[in-house]
Write an enzyme that holds these catalytic residues in place. Sequence first.
Site, PDB file in Angstrom:
ATOM      1  N   HIS A 168       2.969  -0.839   3.045  1.00  0.00           N
ATOM      2  CA  HIS A 168       2.383  -1.988   2.503  1.00  0.00           C
ATOM      3  C   HIS A 168       2.791  -3.320   2.992  1.00  0.00           C
ATOM      4  CE1 HIS A 168       5.167  -1.870  -0.478  1.00  0.00           C
ATOM      5  NE2 HIS A 168       4.704  -3.060  -0.974  1.00  0.00           N
ATOM      6  N   HIS A 182       2.994  -8.939   3.182  1.00  0.00           N
ATOM      7  CA  HIS A 182       2.562  -8.170   2.117  1.00  0.00           C
ATOM      8  C   HIS A 182       1.398  -7.895   1.951  1.00  0.00           C
ATOM      9  CE1 HIS A 182       2.594  -6.590  -2.099  1.00  0.00           C
ATOM     10  NE2 HIS A 182       4.016  -6.167  -1.806  1.00  0.00           N
TER      11      HIS A 182
END
Length: 164
Positions: free
Chosen positions: A70, A85
Site C-alpha cells: 500500500h 501512500h
Amino acid sequence: MFSKLKRMFNNENSLQIAAPLSGKVCPLSAVNDPTFSQEILGKGCAIEPSDDKVVAPVDAIVSMMFDTGHAVSLEMSDGVEMLIHVGLDTVMLKGQYFTAHCATGDKVKAGDTLLTFDASAIRAAGYDTIVPVIICNPDDFKEVSIAATGDTVNVMDTLLTLKK
C-alpha cells in the site's frame, strides 16, 4: 541523465518532482488523517487518483516497499526522501487489492511501475483511496511547494517543487 525525469535542479536551486499517478491534486490539510493533514511525516500534497497505477516520479532507490503493497518510500541520489501512500488505513487490508512491482533495495527509473491497486475494490471495502505524496525530509529545503492544488495532474507532470 535526469532530463526526462522532470526532476532537475535549475539555476534557482529548485528541484521538480513529477506526479506518481494521475488525479486531482489536494493540499495535505484536506486529507482525513492527522498524520498527513498535520504534516507529521513531512510536507507535500495528495492526489485523488483517477487511475490504479503508481509509478516512480524520479530515478531513485526503493528504501522500503511495504509488505502490504500500500505504500513505498523512495530515496533519490541527492538525498530527497519521499513516501507515496495509497489510501487511508489501507494497511488494514493486509495487501488485498495491492500488487507491488518492486522491492526494497531496487533501483527504479522515472516512469517504472512501483505498485498497482484496485481503487474500486478498496472503496467498496470502505477505505479512502487518496494518495499522499510526502517529502519526508522537508527541513533540508527552504520550500516545498505544490504545483497546482485543485487541478488535475497527469502522471509525470510536475507535482512538487523543492527549493534548496
